[in-house]
Write an enzyme that holds these catalytic residues in place. Structure first.
Site, PDB file in Angstrom:
ATOM      1  CG  ASP A 174       4.595  -0.754  21.182  1.00  0.00           C
ATOM      2  OD1 ASP A 174       5.319  -1.064  21.236  1.00  0.00           O
ATOM      3  OD2 ASP A 174       3.652  -0.565  21.184  1.00  0.00           O
ATOM      4  CD  GLU A 184       1.702   1.697  19.104  1.00  0.00           C
ATOM      5  OE1 GLU A 184       1.629   2.093  17.657  1.00  0.00           O
ATOM      6  OE2 GLU A 184       2.364   1.659  19.511  1.00  0.00           O
ATOM      7  CG  ASP A 189       1.177  -1.508  19.234  1.00  0.00           C
ATOM      8  OD1 ASP A 189      -0.361  -0.763  18.696  1.00  0.00           O
ATOM      9  OD2 ASP A 189       1.952  -0.838  18.599  1.00  0.00           O
ATOM     10  CE  LYS A 201       5.131   2.661  21.736  1.00  0.00           C
ATOM     11  NZ  LYS A 201       5.713   2.141  19.863  1.00  0.00           N
ATOM     12  CG  ASP A 232      -0.010  -1.443  14.881  1.00  0.00           C
ATOM     13  OD1 ASP A 232       0.844  -1.047  15.868  1.00  0.00           O
ATOM     14  OD2 ASP A 232       0.630  -2.006  13.523  1.00  0.00           O
ATOM     15  NE  ARG A 258       5.446   7.135  13.730  1.00  0.00           N
ATOM     16  CZ  ARG A 258       5.431   6.501  12.831  1.00  0.00           C
ATOM     17  NH1 ARG A 258       5.158   6.885  11.936  1.00  0.00           N
ATOM     18  NH2 ARG A 258       5.904   5.202  12.667  1.00  0.00           N
ATOM     19  CE  LYS A 278       1.127  -3.685  16.999  1.00  0.00           C
ATOM     20  NZ  LYS A 278       2.187  -3.647  15.484  1.00  0.00           N
TER      21      LYS A 278
HETATM   22  N1  BES Z   1       5.154  -1.127  18.448  1.00  0.00           N
HETATM   23  C1  BES Z   1       5.444  -1.163  17.306  1.00  0.00           C
HETATM   24  C2  BES Z   1       6.555  -1.061  16.375  1.00  0.00           C
HETATM   25  C3  BES Z   1       7.316  -2.805  16.915  1.00  0.00           C
HETATM   26  C4  BES Z   1       7.205  -4.199  16.101  1.00  0.00           C
HETATM   27  C5  BES Z   1       7.919  -3.248  18.137  1.00  0.00           C
HETATM   28  C6  BES Z   1       7.207  -5.299  15.971  1.00  0.00           C
HETATM   29  C7  BES Z   1       8.750  -4.457  18.170  1.00  0.00           C
HETATM   30  C8  BES Z   1       8.135  -5.562  17.305  1.00  0.00           C
HETATM   31  C9  BES Z   1       4.463   0.553  16.352  1.00  0.00           C
HETATM   32  O1  BES Z   1       3.713   0.784  17.325  1.00  0.00           O
HETATM   33  C10 BES Z   1       3.651  -0.260  15.036  1.00  0.00           C
HETATM   34  O2  BES Z   1       3.615  -1.466  15.341  1.00  0.00           O
HETATM   35  N2  BES Z   1       4.815   0.496  13.939  1.00  0.00           N
HETATM   36  C11 BES Z   1       4.666   0.188  12.448  1.00  0.00           C
HETATM   37  C12 BES Z   1       4.061   1.119  12.231  1.00  0.00           C
HETATM   38  C13 BES Z   1       3.050   1.853  10.786  1.00  0.00           C
HETATM   39  C14 BES Z   1       2.134   1.111  11.144  1.00  0.00           C
HETATM   40  C15 BES Z   1       3.559   2.721  10.245  1.00  0.00           C
HETATM   41  C16 BES Z   1       4.824  -0.862  12.543  1.00  0.00           C
HETATM   42  O3  BES Z   1       5.947  -0.929  12.499  1.00  0.00           O
HETATM   43  O4  BES Z   1       4.287  -1.531  11.653  1.00  0.00           O
HETATM   44 ZN    ZN Z   2       3.830   0.254  19.630  1.00  0.00          ZN
HETATM   45 MN    MN Z   3       1.785  -0.129  16.989  1.00  0.00          MN
END
Ligand code: BES
Ligand code: ZN
Ligand code: MN
Length: 493
Positions: free
Chosen positions: A279, A340, A261, A256, A338, A342, A268
């Protein structure tokens, strides 16, 4: 000489006459019973017995690999002598930790390591290099040239150098990962990232960049939907290393690479958003692992694929509720922009299988915040559809000191992704957020293809020093993947 940014290792025989005038610090290895070798004995004589007194006082309670310091020794030009207590039969981890201890003590000083005939000197150098890394590209104060030189004195210097070379090649891969992961997003755009990967043609990798036109033609609607709010063009980069048998199916590594992000329209919160420069950590590990394999000329076929996008809100960005179509043909209702990662990975995973029929796939992604809640910062989450493949990876990670912990998959989790209007939705709600994310990816893996998904959100970049890295990007995974390849994909000589 071996140069691994920012350390230069020089190798020579033990020159005891040079010890009186050596600048910076001198390190000597002393077994727990305290017996000194010729270099230590010379230093002891020059310091009028101070070294022997220090050893006598501290040897009994010293832990293996620990260092104690004789500061401002009289009779020497050096600013300090570091005594490392290390048994002759020390294991790899202890030898590396001894190197870490020396790196911490020396700061920016030059170092002369008197290794004598210690058999795992190369592992000390590996630990030293890993911990000596610094990301100072954006500090205006320039480091004095050669300040970080290490003079390695050994009874068989050529032997130590040839054992250190492949290890330090791996360290170079780790450093590439750390550099990419530490880099801010205004510097490491999707285009800059792709350029840095293309530059690895120099070391024998075959590198191909797929641009947006090509991705549209391939039908990667899920990946493209993530980048459509950004001014930086989305790209997929394919790196191939063919060091194995011509017709052997490759191992595929998929990363990824979200260069930043913001969350997109599902924006966010401001606090901590700056951390999302990391990210692209999964893509960074894939790049670093490919670099390591190429530098040490691994006898294996490995293909690395990364999806490079930026997740931004704009008038053209994907909205919550939009339905996008993946390359595989499955439609996805985007509940949360968010989630994204996947969407990026599902298209690259499908492409990897279609194009390369790999013997196995490992994907790496900073995929979910939930994995940090579950496992914290010293273990990555491991998800797999194949016990043998998975156990082999867990073993490789353990032997390289990279924390990894297997998590479950299962139909009941997959069911949480059912959508009213499309084939699936991109989030499954708060419960088991990391597992539903893994189940989303699982849908894009063909039956019978061994697959591992590594959620590295907690381990890719950390706020405190770790055993082998200063705070910031760790390079977690490069060493485990390298070990996994050498244990299971390399043909014997
Ligand atoms: N890049 C984030 C995950 C992340 C969080 C990486 C903290 C490193 C540190 C990912 O894209 C994300 O935002 N995931 C969301 C998913 C949710 C919206 C289902 C999350 O983990 O909150
Ligand atoms: Zn992300
Ligand atoms: Mn995200």
């Amino acid at each position: 000489m071996i140069v691994v940014k920012p350390v230069t290792f020089n190798f020579c025989e033990t020159e005891i006459d040079a010890l009186a005038t050596a600048e910076g610090r001198i390190a000597v290895l002393v077994p727990p019973e305290g017996k000194m070798d010729v270099a230590a004995r010379r230093i002891n004589r020059l310091t009028k017995g101070a070294l022997a007194r220090l050893i006598e006082a501290r040897a009994a309670e010293a832990k293996p690999g620990q260092a104690v310091t004789l500061a401002f020794p009289t009779g020497l030009a050096a600013e300090a002598v570091d005594v490392v207590f290390l048994a002759r039969n020390a294991d790899v981890e202890t030898a590396r930790k001894a190197g870490v201890a020396l790196a911490k003590l020396r700061g920016k000083s030059a170092l002369t390591l008197c290794a004598g005939s210690f058999r795992k000197t190369a592992q000390i150098l590996m630990g030293l290099a890993l911990r000596d890394y610094e990301f100072d590209d954006h500090k205006s104060e320039e480091a004095p040239e050669d300040a970080r030189a290490v003079q390695v004195m050994a009874s068989k210097p050529e032997e130590v150098q040839s054992e250190a070379a492949p290890l330090l090649a791996i360290a170079e891969g780790v450093f590439m990962t750390r550099d990419l992961t530490n880099e801010p997003a205004n510097v490491l755009t999707t285009t800059e990232f792709a350029n840095r990967l293309v530059a690895m043609k120099d070391i024998g990798l075959d590198v191909e960049v797929l641009d947006e036109d090509k991705l549209t033609q391939l039908g990667m609607g899920a990946l493209l939907s993530v980048g459509q709010g950004s001014d930086s063009p989305s790209k997929v980069v394919v790196m191939q290393w063919r060091g194995g048998d011509k017709d052997a199916a490759p191992l595929a590594l998929v990363g990824k690479g979200v260069v930043f992000d913001t969350g997109g329209i599902s924006l966010k919160p401001a606090a901590g958003m700056e951390d999302m420069t990391m990210d692209m950590g999964g893509a960074g590990v894939v790049a670093g692992a490919m670099r390591s394999l190429a530098l040490r000329k691994a006898k294996a076929n490995v293909v690395g694929l990364v999806g490079l996008v930026e997740n931004m809100p704009s008038g053209g960005a994907t909205r919550p509720g939009d339905v996008v179509t993946s390359m595989k043909g499955d439609t996805i209702e985007v509940i949360n922009t968010d989630a994204e990662g996947r969407l990026v990975l599902c298209d690259v995973l499908h492409y990897a299988q279609k194009e390369f029929s790999p013997a196995g796939i490992i994907d790496l992604a900073t995929l979910t915040g939930a994995i940090i809640i579950g496992l914290g910062h010293d273990k990555a989450g491991v998800f797999s559809n194949d016990d043998t493949f998975c156990n082999r990876f867990l073993k490789a990670a353990e032997s390289e000191n990279e924390g990894a912990w297997r998590m479950p998959l299962g139909q009941s989790y997959a069911d949480l992704l059912k959508s009213r209007i499309a084939d699936m939705k991109n989030t499954g709600g708060r419960p088991a957020g990391s597992v539903t994310a893994a189940e989303f990816l699982h849908r894009f893996i063909a039956k019978g293809t061994p697959w591992i998904h590594l959620d590295i959100a907690g381990v890719a970049s950390v706020k405190a020093d770790t055993a082998f890295a200063p705070k910031g990007a760790t390079g977690w995974g490069v060493m485990a993947l390298n070990r996994f390849v050498s244990d299971h994909f390399e043909k014997a000589e």
